[in-house]
Scaffold this active site. Structure first.
Site, PDB file in Angstrom:
ATOM      1  N   ASP A   1      34.846  50.746  41.399  1.00  5.78           N
ATOM      2  CA  ASP A   1      34.561  49.833  40.305  1.00  5.78           C
ATOM      3  C   ASP A   1      34.867  48.415  40.831  1.00  5.78           C
ATOM      4  O   ASP A   1      35.531  48.273  41.877  1.00  5.78           O
ATOM      5  CB  ASP A   1      35.458  50.184  39.111  1.00  5.78           C
ATOM      6  CG  ASP A   1      35.312  49.200  37.980  1.00  5.78           C
ATOM      7  OD1 ASP A   1      34.179  48.884  37.598  1.00  5.78           O
ATOM      8  OD2 ASP A   1      36.356  48.727  37.473  1.00  5.78           O
ATOM      9  N   LEU A   2      34.384  47.393  40.168  1.00  7.05           N
ATOM     10  CA  LEU A   2      34.599  46.022  40.660  1.00  7.05           C
ATOM     11  C   LEU A   2      35.720  45.293  39.897  1.00  7.05           C
ATOM     12  O   LEU A   2      36.802  45.042  40.441  1.00  7.05           O
ATOM     13  CB  LEU A   2      33.293  45.223  40.533  1.00  7.05           C
ATOM     14  CG  LEU A   2      33.387  43.749  40.898  1.00  7.05           C
ATOM     15  CD1 LEU A   2      33.617  43.563  42.394  1.00  7.05           C
ATOM     16  CD2 LEU A   2      32.124  43.008  40.468  1.00  7.05           C
ATOM     17  N   ASP A   3      35.427  44.987  38.613  1.00  2.00           N
ATOM     18  CA  ASP A   3      36.359  44.182  37.813  1.00  2.00           C
ATOM     19  C   ASP A   3      37.654  44.962  37.588  1.00  2.00           C
ATOM     20  O   ASP A   3      37.632  46.057  37.027  1.00  2.00           O
ATOM     21  CB  ASP A   3      35.730  43.845  36.452  1.00  2.00           C
ATOM     22  CG  ASP A   3      34.498  42.955  36.584  1.00  2.00           C
ATOM     23  OD1 ASP A   3      34.543  41.983  37.340  1.00  2.00           O
ATOM     24  OD2 ASP A   3      33.481  43.241  35.919  1.00  2.00           O
TER      25      ASP A   3
ATOM     26  N   THR B   1      38.893  39.932  37.687  1.00  2.00           N
ATOM     27  CA  THR B   1      38.000  39.078  36.901  1.00  2.00           C
ATOM     28  C   THR B   1      38.196  39.254  35.402  1.00  2.00           C
ATOM     29  O   THR B   1      37.632  38.482  34.623  1.00  2.00           O
ATOM     30  CB  THR B   1      36.533  39.389  37.266  1.00  2.00           C
ATOM     31  OG1 THR B   1      36.453  40.774  37.544  1.00  2.00           O
ATOM     32  CG2 THR B   1      36.071  38.596  38.465  1.00  2.00           C
TER      33      THR B   1
ATOM     34  N   LYS C   1      37.489  46.336  28.774  1.00  2.00           N
ATOM     35  CA  LYS C   1      37.455  46.771  30.179  1.00  2.00           C
ATOM     36  C   LYS C   1      36.449  47.894  30.393  1.00  2.00           C
ATOM     37  O   LYS C   1      36.497  48.904  29.687  1.00  2.00           O
ATOM     38  CB  LYS C   1      38.843  47.197  30.643  1.00  2.00           C
ATOM     39  CG  LYS C   1      39.767  45.999  30.801  1.00  2.00           C
ATOM     40  CD  LYS C   1      41.055  46.333  31.500  1.00  2.00           C
ATOM     41  CE  LYS C   1      41.864  45.054  31.672  1.00  2.00           C
ATOM     42  NZ  LYS C   1      43.246  45.337  32.064  1.00  2.00           N
TER      43      LYS C   1
ATOM     44  N   SER D   1      29.661  49.641  39.067  1.00  2.00           N
ATOM     45  CA  SER D   1      30.207  48.673  38.113  1.00  2.00           C
ATOM     46  C   SER D   1      29.274  48.462  36.929  1.00  2.00           C
ATOM     47  O   SER D   1      28.054  48.548  37.068  1.00  2.00           O
ATOM     48  CB  SER D   1      30.404  47.334  38.839  1.00  2.00           C
ATOM     49  OG  SER D   1      30.628  46.293  37.923  1.00  2.00           O
ATOM     50  N   ALA D   2      29.868  48.141  35.767  1.00  2.00           N
ATOM     51  CA  ALA D   2      29.067  47.812  34.582  1.00  2.00           C
ATOM     52  C   ALA D   2      28.539  46.378  34.630  1.00  2.00           C
ATOM     53  O   ALA D   2      27.688  45.999  33.828  1.00  2.00           O
ATOM     54  CB  ALA D   2      29.924  47.981  33.327  1.00  2.00           C
TER      55      ALA D   2
ATOM     56  N   LYS E   1      29.399  53.317  30.888  1.00  6.28           N
ATOM     57  CA  LYS E   1      30.569  54.187  30.980  1.00  6.28           C
ATOM     58  C   LYS E   1      31.145  54.352  29.568  1.00  6.28           C
ATOM     59  O   LYS E   1      31.120  53.391  28.813  1.00  6.28           O
ATOM     60  CB  LYS E   1      31.652  53.554  31.878  1.00  6.28           C
ATOM     61  CG  LYS E   1      31.205  53.297  33.317  1.00  6.28           C
ATOM     62  CD  LYS E   1      32.236  52.439  34.044  1.00  6.28           C
ATOM     63  CE  LYS E   1      31.731  52.014  35.413  1.00  6.28           C
ATOM     64  NZ  LYS E   1      32.642  51.121  36.138  1.00  6.28           N
TER      65      LYS E   1
ATOM     66  N   GLU F   1      38.979  53.434  39.736  1.00  3.43           N
ATOM     67  CA  GLU F   1      38.670  52.828  38.420  1.00  3.43           C
ATOM     68  C   GLU F   1      39.922  52.277  37.740  1.00  3.43           C
ATOM     69  O   GLU F   1      40.995  52.863  37.856  1.00  3.43           O
ATOM     70  CB  GLU F   1      38.100  53.907  37.493  1.00  3.43           C
ATOM     71  CG  GLU F   1      36.626  53.820  37.245  1.00  3.43           C
ATOM     72  CD  GLU F   1      36.171  52.588  36.473  1.00  3.43           C
ATOM     73  OE1 GLU F   1      36.998  51.852  35.913  1.00  3.43           O
ATOM     74  OE2 GLU F   1      34.957  52.369  36.418  1.00  3.43           O
ATOM     75  N   ASP F   2      39.770  51.176  37.003  1.00  2.00           N
ATOM     76  CA  ASP F   2      40.909  50.631  36.244  1.00  2.00           C
ATOM     77  C   ASP F   2      40.724  50.802  34.740  1.00  2.00           C
ATOM     78  O   ASP F   2      41.629  50.443  33.980  1.00  2.00           O
ATOM     79  CB  ASP F   2      41.097  49.134  36.528  1.00  2.00           C
ATOM     80  CG  ASP F   2      40.005  48.304  35.878  1.00  2.00           C
ATOM     81  OD1 ASP F   2      38.817  48.662  36.038  1.00  2.00           O
ATOM     82  OD2 ASP F   2      40.330  47.321  35.192  1.00  2.00           O
TER      83      ASP F   2
HETATM   84  C1  BG6 Z   1      32.879  45.400  33.514  1.00  2.00           C
HETATM   85  C2  BG6 Z   1      34.048  44.678  32.855  1.00  2.00           C
HETATM   86  O1  BG6 Z   1      33.151  45.636  34.863  1.00  2.00           O
HETATM   87  O2  BG6 Z   1      31.688  44.615  33.398  1.00  2.00           O
HETATM   88  C3  BG6 Z   1      33.704  44.345  31.419  1.00  2.00           C
HETATM   89  O3  BG6 Z   1      35.210  45.507  32.914  1.00  2.00           O
HETATM   90  C4  BG6 Z   1      32.417  43.535  31.363  1.00  2.00           C
HETATM   91  O4  BG6 Z   1      34.762  43.632  30.833  1.00  2.00           O
HETATM   92  C5  BG6 Z   1      31.295  44.321  32.061  1.00  2.00           C
HETATM   93  O5  BG6 Z   1      32.058  43.266  30.028  1.00  2.00           O
HETATM   94  C6  BG6 Z   1      29.972  43.560  32.090  1.00  2.00           C
HETATM   95  O6  BG6 Z   1      30.102  42.447  32.918  1.00  2.00           O
HETATM   96  P1  BG6 Z   1      29.039  41.262  33.043  1.00  2.00           P
HETATM   97  O7  BG6 Z   1      29.485  40.538  34.290  1.00  2.00           O
HETATM   98  O8  BG6 Z   1      27.680  41.897  33.241  1.00  2.00           O
HETATM   99  O9  BG6 Z   1      29.109  40.444  31.812  1.00  2.00           O
HETATM  100 MG    MG Z   2      36.959  47.698  35.811  1.00  2.00          MG
END
Ligand code: BG6
Ligand code: MG
Length: 219
Positions: free
Chosen positions: A9-11, A17, A45, A114-115, A145, A169-170
């Site tokens: 996962d990224l964030d 972030t 998250k 990542s989302a 997710k 994953e967090d």
């Molecule tokens: C996820 C974050 O990785 O990405 C969420 O944990 C965030 O908080 C989601 O809303 C979507 O991110 P973005 O960058 O497309 O607005």
């Molecule tokens: Mg995350």
């Protein structure tokens, strides 16, 4: 040894972030006349941008027209991107690079799951894009997710069965997605929140290379 792949996962896993998402959502909430707290940000998250705005408007009791909704999505993202623009490699979370180097050194495929729709520019900003063999992000999926879609696409890209994939994953929604996909799930963050994970660590500094070697040999 079976071939095994790793999905990050990224964030909250590679970079922190969540604080920038929080500041951008808080600014919008304040403009709309209500507050948005750090603990409410936990709900965001792993959740898609659209779903975050729906939750935010619920918190504030705000009804929006489609036009307002779309405009606020854009506004929040523009504020978020202004923070991203200032990021550099100092924002990579501790020992992430140690794990990525270990995997690269063992020729293990690495994917992002990542989302976020901003995943690529963030990886570019912090100089990690080249580590990733595949990027599956908010632009590639139709289901958020805890649906396992994002991780299943990553496994397919790597040419691996889900049971031979390991996910970092967090977010609880992310651990649930990894478990539903039939993958090994590793929670990075608070064990209380991520108790459904197969393994738990507060951060990557707690993961030693013996643990990583054992994962490679058990898959
Ligand atoms: C996820 C974050 O990785 O990405 C969420 O944990 C965030 O908080 C989601 O809303 C979507 O991110 P973005 O960058 O497309 O607005
Ligand atoms: Mg995350």
């Amino acid at each position: 040894m079976q071939k095994v792949g790793f999905i990050f996962d990224l964030d909250g896993v590679i970079v922190d972030t969540a604080k920038y998402h929080y500041l951008a959502w808080k600014k919008l909430a304040n403009e709309l006349g209500f507050d948005f707290t750090d603990s409410q940000n936990e709900l965001f998250k792993g959740v898609s941008r659209k779903r975050c705005l729906e939750i935010l408007l619920d918190i504030g009791g705000v009804n929006a027209t489609q036009e307002q909704f779309d405009r606020w999505m854009v506004e929040k993202n523009e504020d978020y991107l202004a923070y991203i623009d200032k990021m550099d490699d100092s924002e990579i979370l501790p020992d992430v690079v140690k794990i990525l180097n270990f995997l690269k050194g063992n020729s293990i495929p690495i994917a992002l799951g990542s989302a976020s729709k901003n995943a690529r520019p963030i990886l570019e900003k912090v100089g990690l894009l080249d580590y990733f063999d595949y990027i599956v992000d908010g632009n590639s999926v139709t289901k958020a997710k805890p649906d396992p879609e994002v991780f299943l696409i990553a496994a397919e890209n790597m040419g691996l069965e889900p049971e031979n994939c390991v996910v970092f994953e967090d977010a609880l929604a992310g651990i649930e997605a990894a478990n539903l996909a039939g993958m090994t799930s590793i929670g990075i963050g608070e064990t209380d929140v991520l108790s459904e994970a197969d393994y738990n660590f507060n951060d990557f500094t707690e993961i030693d290379l013996n643990f990583m070697n054992n994962l490679l040999n058990s898959n």
